[in-house]
Write a protein that holds these residues in place. Structure first.
Motif, mmCIF file in Angstrom:
data_model
loop_
_atom_site.group_PDB
_atom_site.id
_atom_site.type_symbol
_atom_site.label_atom_id
_atom_site.label_comp_id
_atom_site.label_asym_id
_atom_site.label_seq_id
_atom_site.Cartn_x
_atom_site.Cartn_y
_atom_site.Cartn_z
ATOM 1 N N ASN A 151 15.173 -10.896 17.871
ATOM 2 C CA ASN A 151 13.983 -10.298 17.273
ATOM 3 C C ASN A 151 14.118 -10.353 15.752
ATOM 4 N N THR A 152 13.623 -11.442 15.153
ATOM 5 C CA THR A 152 13.726 -11.623 13.704
ATOM 6 C C THR A 152 12.688 -10.749 13.016
ATOM 7 N N LEU A 153 13.153 -9.871 12.124
ATOM 8 C CA LEU A 153 12.269 -8.945 11.427
ATOM 9 C C LEU A 153 11.972 -9.380 10.000
ATOM 10 N N LEU A 154 12.937 -10.017 9.351
ATOM 11 C CA LEU A 154 12.753 -10.468 7.971
ATOM 12 C C LEU A 154 13.320 -11.868 7.840
ATOM 13 N N GLU A 155 12.548 -12.751 7.224
ATOM 14 C CA GLU A 155 13.037 -14.118 7.014
ATOM 15 C C GLU A 155 12.671 -14.581 5.609
ATOM 16 N N VAL A 196 16.344 -8.617 -3.996
ATOM 17 C CA VAL A 196 15.776 -7.455 -3.309
ATOM 18 C C VAL A 196 14.426 -7.094 -3.916
ATOM 19 N N ASN A 197 14.284 -7.236 -5.233
ATOM 20 C CA ASN A 197 12.984 -6.982 -5.863
ATOM 21 C C ASN A 197 11.933 -7.987 -5.401
ATOM 22 N N GLN A 198 12.338 -9.214 -5.147
ATOM 23 C CA GLN A 198 11.404 -10.195 -4.591
ATOM 24 C C GLN A 198 11.009 -9.822 -3.166
ATOM 25 N N ILE A 199 11.986 -9.419 -2.364
ATOM 26 C CA ILE A 199 11.690 -9.060 -0.970
ATOM 27 C C ILE A 199 10.731 -7.879 -0.907
ATOM 28 N N SER A 200 10.953 -6.887 -1.767
ATOM 29 C CA SER A 200 10.147 -5.666 -1.700
ATOM 30 C C SER A 200 8.820 -5.783 -2.427
ATOM 31 N N GLY A 201 8.634 -6.828 -3.235
ATOM 32 C CA GLY A 201 7.364 -7.025 -3.928
ATOM 33 C C GLY A 201 7.342 -6.507 -5.345
ATOM 34 N N VAL A 202 8.475 -5.990 -5.844
ATOM 35 C CA VAL A 202 8.549 -5.573 -7.247
ATOM 36 C C VAL A 202 8.383 -6.785 -8.148
ATOM 37 N N LEU A 203 8.968 -7.910 -7.748
ATOM 38 C CA LEU A 203 8.835 -9.178 -8.457
ATOM 39 C C LEU A 203 8.171 -10.201 -7.549
ATOM 40 N N SER A 204 7.312 -11.027 -8.108
ATOM 41 C CA SER A 204 6.771 -12.157 -7.355
ATOM 42 C C SER A 204 7.793 -13.291 -7.368
ATOM 43 N N SER A 205 7.696 -14.159 -6.389
ATOM 44 C CA SER A 205 8.584 -15.323 -6.327
ATOM 45 C C SER A 205 7.872 -16.531 -6.921
ATOM 46 N N GLU A 239 8.920 -18.480 0.647
ATOM 47 C CA GLU A 239 8.124 -17.560 1.454
ATOM 48 C C GLU A 239 8.991 -16.412 1.966
ATOM 49 N N ILE A 240 8.332 -15.254 2.138
ATOM 50 C CA ILE A 240 8.967 -14.076 2.721
ATOM 51 C C ILE A 240 8.140 -13.673 3.941
ATOM 52 N N TRP A 241 8.793 -13.617 5.090
ATOM 53 C CA TRP A 241 8.126 -13.267 6.343
ATOM 54 C C TRP A 241 8.684 -11.946 6.845
ATOM 55 N N LEU A 242 7.782 -11.038 7.195
ATOM 56 C CA LEU A 242 8.162 -9.726 7.701
ATOM 57 C C LEU A 242 7.471 -9.502 9.040
ATOM 58 N N ARG A 243 8.280 -9.415 10.087
ATOM 59 C CA ARG A 243 7.771 -9.189 11.450
ATOM 60 C C ARG A 243 6.711 -10.227 11.823
ATOM 61 N N GLY A 244 6.989 -11.478 11.477
ATOM 62 C CA GLY A 244 6.114 -12.576 11.843
ATOM 63 C C GLY A 244 4.917 -12.769 10.944
ATOM 64 N N GLU A 245 4.824 -11.991 9.856
ATOM 65 C CA GLU A 245 3.686 -12.099 8.926
ATOM 66 C C GLU A 245 4.195 -12.590 7.574
ATOM 67 N N VAL A 304 4.330 -12.298 4.005
ATOM 68 C CA VAL A 304 3.992 -11.223 3.067
ATOM 69 C C VAL A 304 4.245 -11.634 1.624
ATOM 70 N N THR A 305 4.450 -12.922 1.387
ATOM 71 C CA THR A 305 4.851 -13.411 0.066
ATOM 72 C C THR A 305 3.905 -12.941 -1.036
ATOM 73 N N GLN A 306 2.618 -12.885 -0.748
ATOM 74 C CA GLN A 306 1.634 -12.520 -1.760
ATOM 75 C C GLN A 306 1.183 -11.062 -1.660
ATOM 76 N N LEU A 307 1.775 -10.296 -0.752
ATOM 77 C CA LEU A 307 1.324 -8.917 -0.560
ATOM 78 C C LEU A 307 1.963 -7.978 -1.579
ATOM 79 N N SER A 308 1.281 -6.869 -1.862
ATOM 80 C CA SER A 308 1.771 -5.855 -2.790
ATOM 81 C C SER A 308 2.926 -5.075 -2.158
ATOM 82 N N GLN A 309 3.617 -4.295 -2.999
ATOM 83 C CA GLN A 309 4.676 -3.424 -2.483
ATOM 84 C C GLN A 309 4.136 -2.488 -1.408
#
Length: 246
Positions: free
Chosen positions: A2-6, A47-56, A60-66, A68-73
């Motif tokens: 069950n991959t939650l973060l990729e 970690v700031n990229q993963i959490s959305g503090v910094l843009s990449s 790409e950042i995937w969270l629970r199959g979505e 989220v690369t462009q999503l806000s914190q």
């Protein structure tokens, strides 16, 4: 699994400084992953990229199959991601239990109802008390956070993160500034986290890393140098040369 973060080839530059370089790895339910590396390796930036503090800049950042690369914190939090910071970010004058209750209100989308007293929501009060008990903070429920020891403040930060019921939690140097006497309390709190939760921890305390993690990712110069079990990392000559020493 069950991959939650990729993470897929995550990159970040600040002018001519290439801070994270094509970082890729996945985090599964139940993982206890430590992200380690020398100072300046790019750990907090990642970690700031993963959490959305910094843009990449790319990747790409995937969270629970979505994606989220462009999503806000805030959107990432609602998707199941929570984090703590190197330096505490607590409201110094608020009572401990009130801060937990406000986190619960945010989680339930009820912040628009704060014209009513929080005392009107006994179920949320009871949940806040249960969270405080879990972290050994029940005796400090009415205390202002500024009046507590630093180790206890770090526990409150973890409690706030767990109040959001995340699927993935990022802990940025939870032992930073914590007196040695409080270290065991923090380690016990980490050990008590829900087994299905995926945890990524940045930590320089190698004793904590090797006691807590079931997997370690080593960053060097912004890139993944090694990814494996604690035993694999201990034996890896590249890691010993770059970070752990002999």
């Amino acid at each position: 699994m069950n991959t939650l973060l990729e993470l897929k080839s995550i990159d970040k530059r600040f002018g001519g400084l290439h801070v994270t370089r094509g970082v890729s790895f996945a985090l599964n339910a139940g993982d206890r992953l430590a992200l380690i590396g020398p100072n300046g390796a790019g750990k907090t930036t990642l970690v700031n990229q993963i959490s959305g503090v910094l843009s990449s800049d790319s990747g790409e950042i995937w969270l629970r199959g979505e994606n989220v690369t462009q999503l806000s914190q805030a959107r990432r939090v609602r998707a199941g991601l929570a984090r703590t910071f190197q330096i505490t970010t607590l409201a110094p004058h608020f009572a401990v239990q009130r801060q937990i209750e406000l986190a619960l209100f945010e989680r339930e989308g009820m912040t628009g109802r704060l014209w009513r007293s929080i005392d009107a929501y006994p179920a949320l009060q009871a949940e806040a008390q249960a969270i405080l008990t879990r972290f050994g903070l029940r005796a400090h429920a009415a205390a202002a956070t500024q009046d507590l020891a630093y180790g206890e403040q770090r526990l409150i930060e973890m409690a706030l993160a767990l109040a959001l019921r995340p699927k993935v939690v990022l802990l940025d140097e939870p032992m930073a500034g914590v007196p040695k006497g409080d270290g065991e309390r923090l380690l016990a709190a980490l050990a008590s986290l829900p087994s299905e939760l995926a945890v990524l921890i940045i930590e320089h305390d190698m004793d904590l890393v090797f006691r807590f993690a079931n997997r370690i990712v080593v960053l060097a110069d912004g890139a993944v140098l090694a990814d494996g079990s604690p035993d694999d990392i201990r034996r890896d000559p590249r890691v010993r040369a770059a970070y752990l020493g002999n």
